[in-house]
Write a protein that holds these residues in place. Structure first.
Motif, short mmCIF file in Angstrom:
data_model
loop_
_atom_site.label_atom_id
_atom_site.label_comp_id
_atom_site.label_asym_id
_atom_site.label_seq_id
_atom_site.Cartn_x
_atom_site.Cartn_y
_atom_site.Cartn_z
N ALA A 1 0.84 -1.19 0.00
CA ALA A 1 0.00 0.00 0.00
C ALA A 1 0.87 1.24 0.00
O ALA A 1 1.96 1.25 0.55
CB ALA A 1 -0.91 0.00 1.24
N THR A 2 0.39 2.33 -0.62
CA THR A 2 1.20 3.54 -0.72
C THR A 2 1.28 4.28 0.61
O THR A 2 2.20 5.06 0.83
CB THR A 2 0.63 4.49 -1.78
OG1 THR A 2 -0.74 4.77 -1.48
CG2 THR A 2 0.72 3.85 -3.15
N ASP A 3 0.34 4.08 1.50
CA ASP A 3 0.38 4.73 2.81
C ASP A 3 1.17 3.84 3.75
O ASP A 3 0.74 2.77 4.14
CB ASP A 3 -1.04 4.93 3.33
CG ASP A 3 -1.07 5.65 4.68
OD1 ASP A 3 0.01 5.91 5.23
OD2 ASP A 3 -2.18 5.94 5.17
N THR A 4 2.37 4.31 4.14
CA THR A 4 3.25 3.49 4.97
C THR A 4 2.57 3.04 6.24
O THR A 4 2.76 1.93 6.71
CB THR A 4 4.53 4.28 5.31
OG1 THR A 4 5.15 4.67 4.09
CG2 THR A 4 5.50 3.44 6.12
N GLY A 5 1.70 3.89 6.80
CA GLY A 5 1.05 3.54 8.05
C GLY A 5 -0.02 2.47 7.90
O GLY A 5 -0.54 1.96 8.89
N ALA A 6 -0.39 2.11 6.66
CA ALA A 6 -1.46 1.16 6.42
C ALA A 6 -0.97 -0.28 6.40
O ALA A 6 -1.76 -1.18 6.24
CB ALA A 6 -2.17 1.49 5.11
N VAL A 7 0.32 -0.51 6.51
CA VAL A 7 0.85 -1.86 6.46
C VAL A 7 1.65 -2.13 7.72
O VAL A 7 2.06 -1.20 8.43
CB VAL A 7 1.77 -2.04 5.24
CG1 VAL A 7 0.98 -1.86 3.95
CG2 VAL A 7 2.94 -1.10 5.28
N PRO A 8 1.89 -3.40 8.07
CA PRO A 8 2.74 -3.70 9.22
C PRO A 8 4.12 -3.09 9.04
O PRO A 8 4.60 -2.91 7.92
CB PRO A 8 2.80 -5.24 9.20
CG PRO A 8 1.59 -5.66 8.45
CD PRO A 8 1.36 -4.60 7.42
N ALA B 1 11.07 -0.49 -13.83
CA ALA B 1 9.98 -0.85 -12.91
C ALA B 1 10.53 -1.20 -11.54
O ALA B 1 11.72 -1.50 -11.38
CB ALA B 1 9.17 -2.02 -13.47
N ILE B 2 9.63 -1.16 -10.56
CA ILE B 2 9.97 -1.51 -9.18
C ILE B 2 8.87 -2.42 -8.63
O ILE B 2 7.68 -2.14 -8.81
CB ILE B 2 10.08 -0.24 -8.30
CG1 ILE B 2 11.22 0.66 -8.78
CG2 ILE B 2 10.29 -0.62 -6.82
CD1 ILE B 2 11.25 2.03 -8.11
N GLU B 3 9.27 -3.48 -7.98
CA GLU B 3 8.34 -4.34 -7.25
C GLU B 3 8.77 -4.39 -5.79
O GLU B 3 9.97 -4.44 -5.50
CB GLU B 3 8.34 -5.76 -7.82
CG GLU B 3 7.76 -5.88 -9.22
CD GLU B 3 7.81 -7.31 -9.73
OE1 GLU B 3 8.56 -8.13 -9.14
OE2 GLU B 3 7.11 -7.61 -10.71
N GLN B 4 7.79 -4.37 -4.90
CA GLN B 4 8.15 -4.51 -3.48
C GLN B 4 7.05 -5.25 -2.75
O GLN B 4 5.88 -5.22 -3.12
CB GLN B 4 8.40 -3.13 -2.85
CG GLN B 4 7.29 -2.11 -2.99
CD GLN B 4 7.62 -0.84 -2.24
OE1 GLN B 4 8.22 -0.88 -1.16
NE2 GLN B 4 7.23 0.30 -2.78
N ASP B 5 7.48 -5.98 -1.72
CA ASP B 5 6.54 -6.69 -0.85
C ASP B 5 7.16 -6.78 0.53
O ASP B 5 8.15 -6.09 0.83
CB ASP B 5 6.21 -8.08 -1.43
CG ASP B 5 7.44 -8.94 -1.66
OD1 ASP B 5 8.46 -8.76 -0.95
OD2 ASP B 5 7.41 -9.80 -2.57
N SER B 6 6.61 -7.61 1.37
CA SER B 6 7.08 -7.69 2.75
C SER B 6 8.48 -8.27 2.87
O SER B 6 9.12 -8.17 3.92
CB SER B 6 6.11 -8.54 3.59
OG SER B 6 6.00 -9.85 3.04
#
Length: 405
Positions: free
Chosen positions: A17-24, A150-155
């Motif tokens: 998610a683009t909002d850093t506060g919305a993810v762990p 391109a950029i990919e990111q996940d946990s």
């Protein structure tokens, strides 16, 4: 075959998610050395890379240009933040980093001194700083010809995808790829630099071509000629090889001139091959018509010492003045810094210092921390505030100097 960037962007959306506060909260690994991918191998990228290595990170730098970078940027006023970045990163700066100027002088068009004040400062050059920073960074971790698409990111991390199909994976990706940043375009596709209404014409002259008696006011001073809606200035910088020895230095001059958006600006940015450049025409590439116009204008409007500089300049180049501010610099595992985030007007002499400050504050914030989300949020708050302040100040100053309403 080069990958089509627009098609790649459509299928490579960031997975967080683009909002850093919305993810762990993103935690850095406790069992291994954290790794950063730096996009952009110029000053901003090298400031970041050296600073992160100083706190124990593994760092890989990816520069889109396939050739060694050159000194197209010319002169830089040496600010304390740059020296602080060198100390922080343990970059050995042997000898003098720049050339000391003594007086700040304003000349009228006829060469008369209208103002003189003792105001010592040091000026350096892009190639001097780049050479020192680059020498301190391992060759095997600096990659040329790497065009990010391109950029990919996940946990688990962040991955950079390049046009040739290769990838790089790390815990953090830093976009330090300048005003035309691909990283910013991917993260903030609606935000791009804006033309400020004027350009800067530039040149460098070897000290050996002009004796001090030919340019007595310019020699080892910071000198201006201010006209209505135009400003010319010069100061001495290290030579092409980085030397600060007397006789081996260079005169660096700049002339800010208005160019209306549209046909006027198109003409300025069209090079000798007929190609319309986006934001600059590099040394030796001016169209004959533009070079003739500029040299004729200088012969009429420049004071005698500035005329001598221009007459002895082989390769004039021109750049547009741009404004850029971003609302945020952190996108989960992706960070913007330097001119990729904020472009201060050159009158602030703050662009290089800003990149240095971004780098050392980021490294200092991440030092010894596992919670990268919290650390980056704290860093972003301060750096966005400072970035907005310097860009707004520069815009006010530049518009006043250039008589832009």
């Amino acid at each position: 075959m080069e990958t089509n960037e627009s098609s790649v962007k459509e299928i490579r959306e960031p997975q967080l998610a683009t909002d850093t506060g919305a993810v762990p909260h993103i935690l850095l690994p406790a069992s291994r050395q954290p790794k950063a991918i730096v996009i952009g191998g110029s000053l901003g990228g090298l400031f970041a890379a050296n600073a992160l290595r100083a706190i124990g990170w593994d760092v890989e730098v990816y520069e889109r240009s396939p050739s060694p970078l050159d000194s197209r940027g010319g002169g830089i006023v040496l600010q304390g933040a740059v020296l602080q970045a060198f100390r922080f990163s343990g970059v050995p700066a042997t000898g003098h980093l720049g050339v000391r100027s003594n007086d700040r002088i304003y000349l009228d068009r006829d060469g008369t001194v209208s103002s003189r004040q003792y105001m010592p400062q040091t000026q350096t050059s892009w190639n001097k700083l780049y050479g020192v920073l680059r020498q301190n960074f391992p060759d095997e971790q600096y990659h040329r010809g790497a065009k990010l698409v391109a950029i990919e990111q996940d946990s688990h991390g962040v991955t950079a995808i390049f046009a040739d199909g290769s990838t790089a994976h790390g815990d953090l990706l830093i976009g330090a790829d300048g005003g035309n940043s691909t990283v910013r375009e991917l993260m903030l596709p609606k935000i791009s630099p804006r033309y400020a209404g004027y350009t800067v014409w530039r040149g460098l002259v070897d000290e050996s071509r002009l004796s001090p008696s030919m340019v007595p006011h310019l020699y080892e001073n910071f000198v201006f000629q201010q006209d209505r809606g135009a400003l010319m200035l010069q100061y001495m910088v290290p030579g092409q090889d980085g030397s600060t020895e007397i006789g081996r230095r260079r005169y660096n001059w700049l002339w800010y001139l208005k160019s209306a958006a549209g046909d006027d600006l198109d003409a300025v940015l069209t090079d000798k091959t007929g190609k319309r450049r986006t934001h600059s025409v590099p040394p030796g590439e001016l169209s004959p018509a533009q070079e003739t116009w500029f040299r004729t204008m200088a012969a009429t409007h420049a004071n005698p010492e500035f005329r001598a500089l221009i007459e002895n300049t082989d390769d004039i180049f021109v750049q547009v003045i741009q404004d850029l501010e971003v609302p945020r610099m952190v996108f989960d595992r992706v960070v913007l810094m330097g001119d990729a985030a904020f472009i201060p007007r050159p009158h602030t002499a703050g662009s290089t210092a800003q990149a240095a400050t971004n780098a050392i504050t980021l490294a200092d914030t991440l030092r010894g921390q596992r919670d990268m989300t919290a650390s980056l949020a704290d860093w972003q708050e301060g750096q966005v505030s400072e970035g907005l302040a310097i860009t707004e100040w520069g815009q006010r100053m530049g518009n006043r100097i250039m008589n832009i309403a």
